[in-house]
Design a protein around this motif. Structure first.
Motif, mmCIF file in Angstrom:
data_model
loop_
_atom_site.group_PDB
_atom_site.id
_atom_site.type_symbol
_atom_site.label_atom_id
_atom_site.label_comp_id
_atom_site.label_asym_id
_atom_site.label_seq_id
_atom_site.Cartn_x
_atom_site.Cartn_y
_atom_site.Cartn_z
ATOM 1 N N LYS A 149 9.037 8.204 12.761
ATOM 2 C CA LYS A 149 7.870 7.496 12.243
ATOM 3 C C LYS A 149 7.519 7.914 10.809
ATOM 4 N N ARG A 150 8.318 8.798 10.245
ATOM 5 C CA ARG A 150 8.118 9.269 8.875
ATOM 6 C C ARG A 150 6.749 9.901 8.663
ATOM 7 N N ILE A 151 6.339 10.665 9.637
ATOM 8 C CA ILE A 151 5.125 11.466 9.466
ATOM 9 C C ILE A 151 5.514 12.716 8.693
ATOM 10 N N GLN A 165 8.620 -2.550 12.102
ATOM 11 C CA GLN A 165 9.589 -1.539 11.708
ATOM 12 C C GLN A 165 9.377 -0.301 12.552
ATOM 13 N N ILE A 166 10.394 0.528 12.599
ATOM 14 C CA ILE A 166 10.289 1.745 13.400
ATOM 15 C C ILE A 166 9.234 2.685 12.828
ATOM 16 N N THR A 167 8.932 2.529 11.532
ATOM 17 C CA THR A 167 7.944 3.400 10.892
ATOM 18 C C THR A 167 6.518 2.879 11.028
ATOM 19 N N ASP A 168 6.296 1.760 11.703
ATOM 20 C CA ASP A 168 4.937 1.261 11.919
ATOM 21 C C ASP A 168 4.133 2.283 12.710
ATOM 22 N N ARG A 169 2.970 2.644 12.195
ATOM 23 C CA ARG A 169 2.146 3.645 12.862
ATOM 24 C C ARG A 169 0.771 3.680 12.227
ATOM 25 N N MET A 170 -0.115 4.444 12.831
ATOM 26 C CA MET A 170 -1.402 4.724 12.196
ATOM 27 C C MET A 170 -1.191 5.673 11.017
ATOM 28 N N SER A 171 -2.228 5.827 10.234
ATOM 29 C CA SER A 171 -2.132 6.772 9.124
ATOM 30 C C SER A 171 -2.047 8.202 9.665
ATOM 31 N N THR A 172 -1.449 9.066 8.867
ATOM 32 C CA THR A 172 -1.318 10.470 9.266
ATOM 33 C C THR A 172 -2.680 11.091 9.526
ATOM 34 N N GLU A 173 -3.664 10.708 8.732
ATOM 35 C CA GLU A 173 -5.013 11.259 8.895
ATOM 36 C C GLU A 173 -5.629 10.826 10.223
ATOM 37 N N VAL A 192 7.277 3.200 -2.852
ATOM 38 C CA VAL A 192 6.353 3.370 -1.747
ATOM 39 C C VAL A 192 7.127 3.625 -0.483
ATOM 40 N N SER A 193 6.404 4.067 0.572
ATOM 41 C CA SER A 193 7.060 4.463 1.816
ATOM 42 C C SER A 193 7.399 3.244 2.661
ATOM 43 N N SER A 194 8.319 2.462 2.229
ATOM 44 C CA SER A 194 8.738 1.289 2.976
ATOM 45 C C SER A 194 10.212 1.058 2.719
#
Length: 362
Positions: A322-324, A96-104, A346-348
């Protein structure tokens, strides 16, 4: 690279509103949580699970919305070199376009590169000297060599990421450190222009193609394209696991040569205008009494400002895709779940976790 997530829930000072059963049901239902294990100790409960690096951001965000790692407990994210059996995405829609590492994780990555240190200032001065040499000698290879070691990307990332997460301490720190780097580059250019005008004017042909490309309207067009692409590239790069060296070069290409060129032409043009150096006998003859070089300096400043703004805006756009988001406020968990939303989402794009009461009834 897979991640191992550890959730530590101490028994002491546990909020009344926190329900561990709801947390466990969420972890059992989320398809991105793999190999879930629970360990009950005398002083705490430990949950351990693994997930793909591009899914850890969503999972940690959902834990935060449940109050874990925010108002209660600790969440640790560990990098695993490998795991066997390998983790496989269970969804049909793999990415998904929102796939990413955690914000932290992204925060730690950005924070590690934005500080004002002796090394940062030294690299800025060295990179600026190399770029100035390339501009004066009309050598694109030398200009690129200076971009390779420029550290301008770090503070700019801090400005962008701090804005999207409302971390204004990071924004101020990144802005100040970026300004110091820019000031150093401009100073190196200006000092070099003075030295060349007074001491080496007979040896330099001033205003060749490398200078004109960074000090004219035509240079603005190409700079806009490179800056916009660099901003998009750095956003995707840092949110998915690292900062690419090539992206850093592209950002330096948009920022470092124009600001060095501005300093060069400003000091050289002022010397020519007031002292006449270069009018007679020099290999770098002036025209319009130096005003042309001052105009070139202004164009370089404009190109730099436009490029900086574009990189910042494009980086913000990618982080938004990325919904950060900034950290959640600190309301009670029960109030957040029961009053702010009819169901806990949840954020999905395609996942929804029922309310606490529904989970308990099951």
């Amino acid at each position: 690279m897979p991640r191992q997530v550890q959730v530590v829930l101490p028994w002491k000072n546990r909020p009344y509103s926190f329900d561990q059963e709801m947390l466990q049901r969420y972890l059992e239902q989320d398809v991105d949580v793999m190999g879930l294990a629970k360990i009950d100790g005398d002083e705490c409960t430990l949950y351990i699970f693994r997930c793909l690096n591009k899914k850890v951001g969503r999972v940690v965000s959902n834990l935060e919305r449940l109050g874990v790692g925010h108002s209660y407990g600790v969440v640790d994210v560990l990098h695993l070199q490998t795991t066997k059996p390998r983790l496989v995405n269970k969804k049909k829609k793999r990415f998904q376009i929102t796939d990413r590492m955690s914000t932290e994780e992204i925060h730690e990555l950005v924070d590690s590169s934005l500080h004002l240190t002796f090394d940062y200032m030294s690299l800025m001065i060295i990179a600026s000297i190399i770029v100035v040499t390339g501009l004066v000698t009309n050598s694109s290879v030398v200009v690129v060599a200076g971009m390779l070691i420029s550290p301008l990307m770090g503070p700019l990332l801090g400005m962008t990421f701090g804005t999207i997460t409302h971390d204004f301490v990071m924004v101020r720190k990144g802005t100040f450190n970026e300004f110091i780097g820019i000031l150093l580059a401009f100073a190196v250019g200006a000092i070099s222009g003075l030295l060349i005008a007074f001491l080496f004017n007979d040896l330099v042909v001033w205003g060749q193609e490398e200078m004109k490309a960074r000090g004219s309207l035509d240079g603005t067009y190409s700079g806009i394209v490179v800056a916009a692409a660099s901003g998009l590239g750095v956003g995707f790069s840092v949110s998915t696991g690292g900062i690419s060296a090539m992206i850093g070069i592209a950002i330096s290409a948009s920022l470092l040569p124009p600001i060095c060129n501005a300093g060069l032409n400003l000091s050289y043009g002022m010397v020519v205008m007031y002292w006449g150096t270069g009018l007679d006998g020099g290999a770098g003859p002036s025209y319009d009494n130096g005003t042309n070089w001052l105009h070139m300096s202004l164009w370089s400043m404009l190109i730099f400002a436009v490029n900086l703004l574009l990189i910042y805006i494009c980086g913000l756009f990618v982080f938004w895709l990325k919904r950060i988001q900034p950290p959640l406020p600190d309301p009670a968990l029960a109030k957040f779940l029961e009053e702010d939303s009819p169901s806990f989402k949840v954020s999905s794009e395609d996942t929804e976790i029922p309310l606490l009461s529904t989970l308990v009834d099951k």
